[in-house]
Design an enzyme around this catalytic site. Structure first.
Site, PDB file in Angstrom:
ATOM      1  N   LYS A  16       0.840  -1.200   0.000  1.00 50.50           N
ATOM      2  CA  LYS A  16       0.000   0.000   0.000  1.00 50.50           C
ATOM      3  C   LYS A  16       0.882   1.260   0.000  1.00 50.50           C
ATOM      4  O   LYS A  16       2.102   1.175   0.225  1.00 50.50           O
ATOM      5  CB  LYS A  16      -0.910  -0.041   1.233  1.00 50.50           C
ATOM      6  CG  LYS A  16      -1.878  -1.240   1.256  1.00 50.50           C
ATOM      7  CD  LYS A  16      -2.741  -1.184   2.524  1.00 50.50           C
ATOM      8  CE  LYS A  16      -3.567  -2.437   2.718  1.00 50.50           C
ATOM      9  NZ  LYS A  16      -4.384  -2.373   3.964  1.00 50.50           N
ATOM     10  N   TYR A  56     -11.940  -2.851  -2.884  1.00 54.48           N
ATOM     11  CA  TYR A  56     -12.465  -3.029  -1.514  1.00 54.48           C
ATOM     12  C   TYR A  56     -13.988  -3.132  -1.492  1.00 54.48           C
ATOM     13  O   TYR A  56     -14.604  -2.884  -0.448  1.00 54.48           O
ATOM     14  CB  TYR A  56     -11.995  -1.876  -0.632  1.00 54.48           C
ATOM     15  CG  TYR A  56     -10.584  -2.044  -0.105  1.00 54.48           C
ATOM     16  CD1 TYR A  56     -10.201  -3.204   0.580  1.00 54.48           C
ATOM     17  CD2 TYR A  56      -9.638  -1.038  -0.245  1.00 54.48           C
ATOM     18  CE1 TYR A  56      -8.910  -3.357   1.076  1.00 54.48           C
ATOM     19  CE2 TYR A  56      -8.345  -1.189   0.257  1.00 54.48           C
ATOM     20  CZ  TYR A  56      -7.996  -2.358   0.915  1.00 54.48           C
ATOM     21  OH  TYR A  56      -6.728  -2.517   1.426  1.00 54.48           O
ATOM     22  N   PHE A  64     -15.095   2.725   7.675  1.00 58.24           N
ATOM     23  CA  PHE A  64     -13.785   3.200   7.223  1.00 58.24           C
ATOM     24  C   PHE A  64     -13.588   3.070   5.716  1.00 58.24           C
ATOM     25  O   PHE A  64     -12.509   3.367   5.203  1.00 58.24           O
ATOM     26  CB  PHE A  64     -12.664   2.456   7.971  1.00 58.24           C
ATOM     27  CG  PHE A  64     -12.735   0.949   7.879  1.00 58.24           C
ATOM     28  CD1 PHE A  64     -12.245   0.275   6.768  1.00 58.24           C
ATOM     29  CD2 PHE A  64     -13.294   0.206   8.917  1.00 58.24           C
ATOM     30  CE1 PHE A  64     -12.306  -1.108   6.670  1.00 58.24           C
ATOM     31  CE2 PHE A  64     -13.362  -1.193   8.823  1.00 58.24           C
ATOM     32  CZ  PHE A  64     -12.864  -1.841   7.704  1.00 58.24           C
ATOM     33  N   ARG A  92      -0.962 -14.840   4.050  1.00 61.24           N
ATOM     34  CA  ARG A  92      -1.631 -14.106   5.140  1.00 61.24           C
ATOM     35  C   ARG A  92      -0.857 -14.251   6.451  1.00 61.24           C
ATOM     36  O   ARG A  92      -0.819 -13.345   7.268  1.00 61.24           O
ATOM     37  CB  ARG A  92      -3.057 -14.622   5.321  1.00 61.24           C
ATOM     38  CG  ARG A  92      -3.939 -14.449   4.100  1.00 61.24           C
ATOM     39  CD  ARG A  92      -4.564 -13.100   4.005  1.00 61.24           C
ATOM     40  NE  ARG A  92      -5.552 -12.860   5.037  1.00 61.24           N
ATOM     41  CZ  ARG A  92      -6.254 -11.735   5.147  1.00 61.24           C
ATOM     42  NH1 ARG A  92      -6.073 -10.750   4.276  1.00 61.24           N
ATOM     43  NH2 ARG A  92      -7.129 -11.585   6.108  1.00 61.24           N
ATOM     44  N   THR A  98      -4.604  -8.236  10.788  1.00 61.16           N
ATOM     45  CA  THR A  98      -4.989  -6.956  10.177  1.00 61.16           C
ATOM     46  C   THR A  98      -4.492  -5.762  10.991  1.00 61.16           C
ATOM     47  O   THR A  98      -3.942  -4.812  10.438  1.00 61.16           O
ATOM     48  CB  THR A  98      -6.525  -6.880  10.035  1.00 61.16           C
ATOM     49  OG1 THR A  98      -6.952  -8.008   9.277  1.00 61.16           O
ATOM     50  CG2 THR A  98      -6.950  -5.607   9.337  1.00 61.16           C
ATOM     51  N   ARG A 109       3.510  -7.141   9.220  1.00 60.81           N
ATOM     52  CA  ARG A 109       2.873  -6.055   9.982  1.00 60.81           C
ATOM     53  C   ARG A 109       3.405  -5.997  11.418  1.00 60.81           C
ATOM     54  O   ARG A 109       3.557  -4.909  11.983  1.00 60.81           O
ATOM     55  CB  ARG A 109       1.358  -6.231   9.974  1.00 60.81           C
ATOM     56  CG  ARG A 109       0.724  -5.908   8.614  1.00 60.81           C
ATOM     57  CD  ARG A 109      -0.727  -6.339   8.597  1.00 60.81           C
ATOM     58  NE  ARG A 109      -1.426  -5.950   7.366  1.00 60.81           N
ATOM     59  CZ  ARG A 109      -2.548  -6.517   6.936  1.00 60.81           C
ATOM     60  NH1 ARG A 109      -3.095  -7.519   7.648  1.00 60.81           N
ATOM     61  NH2 ARG A 109      -3.118  -6.116   5.841  1.00 60.81           N
ATOM     62  N   ASN A 119      -1.280  -0.253   7.612  1.00 54.73           N
ATOM     63  CA  ASN A 119      -0.723  -1.598   7.838  1.00 54.73           C
ATOM     64  C   ASN A 119       0.042  -2.148   6.629  1.00 54.73           C
ATOM     65  O   ASN A 119       0.270  -3.341   6.528  1.00 54.73           O
ATOM     66  CB  ASN A 119      -1.801  -2.548   8.356  1.00 54.73           C
ATOM     67  CG  ASN A 119      -2.919  -2.786   7.367  1.00 54.73           C
ATOM     68  OD1 ASN A 119      -2.911  -2.236   6.263  1.00 54.73           O
ATOM     69  ND2 ASN A 119      -3.887  -3.613   7.744  1.00 54.73           N
ATOM     70  N   HIS A 122      -1.486  -5.559   1.624  1.00 48.15           N
ATOM     71  CA  HIS A 122      -2.744  -6.289   1.438  1.00 48.15           C
ATOM     72  C   HIS A 122      -2.439  -7.676   0.889  1.00 48.15           C
ATOM     73  O   HIS A 122      -1.559  -7.826   0.053  1.00 48.15           O
ATOM     74  CB  HIS A 122      -3.638  -5.551   0.429  1.00 48.15           C
ATOM     75  CG  HIS A 122      -4.752  -6.411  -0.091  1.00 48.15           C
ATOM     76  ND1 HIS A 122      -5.927  -6.566   0.601  1.00 48.15           N
ATOM     77  CD2 HIS A 122      -4.852  -7.202  -1.185  1.00 48.15           C
ATOM     78  CE1 HIS A 122      -6.701  -7.414  -0.070  1.00 48.15           C
ATOM     79  NE2 HIS A 122      -6.080  -7.805  -1.161  1.00 48.15           N
ATOM     80  N   GLU A 133      -9.180 -10.783  -7.382  1.00 47.04           N
ATOM     81  CA  GLU A 133      -8.265  -9.644  -7.269  1.00 47.04           C
ATOM     82  C   GLU A 133      -7.190  -9.684  -8.352  1.00 47.04           C
ATOM     83  O   GLU A 133      -6.830  -8.638  -8.909  1.00 47.04           O
ATOM     84  CB  GLU A 133      -7.651  -9.611  -5.864  1.00 47.04           C
ATOM     85  CG  GLU A 133      -8.710  -9.260  -4.808  1.00 47.04           C
ATOM     86  CD  GLU A 133      -8.208  -9.283  -3.372  1.00 47.04           C
ATOM     87  OE1 GLU A 133      -8.945  -8.800  -2.498  1.00 47.04           O
ATOM     88  OE2 GLU A 133      -7.092  -9.795  -3.114  1.00 47.04           O
TER      89      GLU A 133
HETATM   90  P1  RTP Z   1      -6.201  -6.452   3.653  1.00 45.48           P
HETATM   91  O1  RTP Z   1      -7.503  -6.785   2.942  1.00 45.48           O
HETATM   92  O2  RTP Z   1      -5.724  -5.068   3.416  1.00 45.48           O
HETATM   93  O3  RTP Z   1      -5.143  -7.503   3.499  1.00 45.48           O
HETATM   94  O4  RTP Z   1      -6.537  -6.470   5.177  1.00 45.48           O
HETATM   95  P2  RTP Z   1      -7.329  -7.529   5.967  1.00 45.48           P
HETATM   96  O5  RTP Z   1      -7.989  -8.533   5.066  1.00 45.48           O
HETATM   97  O6  RTP Z   1      -6.366  -8.038   6.981  1.00 45.48           O
HETATM   98  O7  RTP Z   1      -8.435  -6.634   6.641  1.00 45.48           O
HETATM   99  P3  RTP Z   1      -9.903  -6.216   6.169  1.00 45.48           P
HETATM  100  O8  RTP Z   1     -10.804  -6.449   7.329  1.00 45.48           O
HETATM  101  O9  RTP Z   1     -10.259  -6.794   4.853  1.00 45.48           O
HETATM  102  O10 RTP Z   1      -9.705  -4.665   6.036  1.00 45.48           O
HETATM  103  C1  RTP Z   1      -9.072  -4.151   4.902  1.00 45.48           C
HETATM  104  C2  RTP Z   1      -8.218  -2.989   5.298  1.00 45.48           C
HETATM  105  O11 RTP Z   1      -9.023  -1.962   5.837  1.00 45.48           O
HETATM  106  C3  RTP Z   1      -8.282  -1.242   6.792  1.00 45.48           C
HETATM  107  N1  RTP Z   1      -9.019  -1.197   8.022  1.00 45.48           N
HETATM  108  N2  RTP Z   1      -9.179  -0.113   8.713  1.00 45.48           N
HETATM  109  N3  RTP Z   1     -10.925   0.053  11.844  1.00 45.48           N
HETATM  110  C4  RTP Z   1     -10.267   0.510  10.810  1.00 45.48           C
HETATM  111  O12 RTP Z   1      -9.953   1.673  10.680  1.00 45.48           O
HETATM  112  C5  RTP Z   1      -9.879  -0.440   9.787  1.00 45.48           C
HETATM  113  N4  RTP Z   1     -10.163  -1.732   9.759  1.00 45.48           N
HETATM  114  C6  RTP Z   1      -9.612  -2.222   8.629  1.00 45.48           C
HETATM  115  C7  RTP Z   1      -6.957  -1.908   6.955  1.00 45.48           C
HETATM  116  O13 RTP Z   1      -5.986  -1.225   6.160  1.00 45.48           O
HETATM  117  C8  RTP Z   1      -7.200  -3.287   6.399  1.00 45.48           C
HETATM  118  O14 RTP Z   1      -6.018  -3.867   5.930  1.00 45.48           O
END
Ligand code: RTP
Length: 155
Positions: A16, A56, A64, A92, A98, A109, A119, A122, A133
């Site tokens: 990112k 997304y 968010f 992962r 996350t 991370r 973070n 992705h 994707e």
């Molecule tokens: P990613 O898709 O980026 O690999 O992350 P992830 O699956 O671990 O997490 P996901 O729940 O899909 O969330 C995607 C991205 O959204 C941002 N996020 N911000 N509370 C918050 O402000 C919040 N929660 C999630 C993070 O950048 C996360 O990687």
């Protein structure tokens, strides 16, 4: 020492804008490469906000979402496809939880980030998401093929 072609998966990984601006491109690529995964596609681009919203789409109801899409489109992103046995799930694991508050030391991370909104990386969360994707970010001809003999040092 053999692996069936069907076991070779592909996943979509993106560094990112925070990871790129912080100079962590080679650090992140290095972790996937040393594990034994193969880089089959890579490019650097600044996605539009509309493209970030497609990426997304699953999170569009989350509070968010808008800020996340603004952030992903705020600067250069390194988009990659990595290949190998179990790469979706293990990728992962390399990335870590996350929220960097929860990600273990030794993960990307855990070692390199502090906050969930920054973070740095992705990774696709499952095989179906990975296919979607990869199709969203790359054309089929942008992916390389290492050839039949290249697995013998790994499996
Ligand atoms: P990613 O898709 O980026 O690999 O992350 P992830 O699956 O671990 O997490 P996901 O729940 O899909 O969330 C995607 C991205 O959204 C941002 N996020 N911000 N509370 C918050 O402000 C919040 N929660 C999630 C993070 O950048 C996360 O990687």
């Amino acid at each position: 020492s053999t692996v069936h072609a069907a076991e070779i998966e592909r996943t979509f990984i993106a560094i990112k804008p925070d990871g790129v601006q912080r100079g962590l491109i080679s650090e992140i690529i290095s972790r996937f490469e040393r594990k034994g995964y193969k880089l089959v596609a890579i490019k650097i681009l600044t996605p539009t906000k509309e493209f970030a919203m497609l990426h997304y789409d699953d999170l569009k109801e989350r509070p968010f979402f808008n800020g996340l899409c603004d952030f992903l489109s705020s600067g250069p992103v390194v988009a990659m496809v990595w290949e190998g046995q179990g790469v979706v799930k293990y990728g992962r694991k390399l990335i870590g939880a996350t929220s960097p508050h929860n990600s273990e030391p030794g993960t990307i991370r855990g070692d390199l980030a502090i906050s969930v909104g920054r973070n740095i990386i992705h990774g696709s969360d499952g095989p179906e998401t990975a296919k979607n994707e990869i199709n969203l970010w790359f054309k089929p001809e942008e992916l390389v093929d290492y050839g039949l003999d290249s697995e013998k040092w790994l499996y």
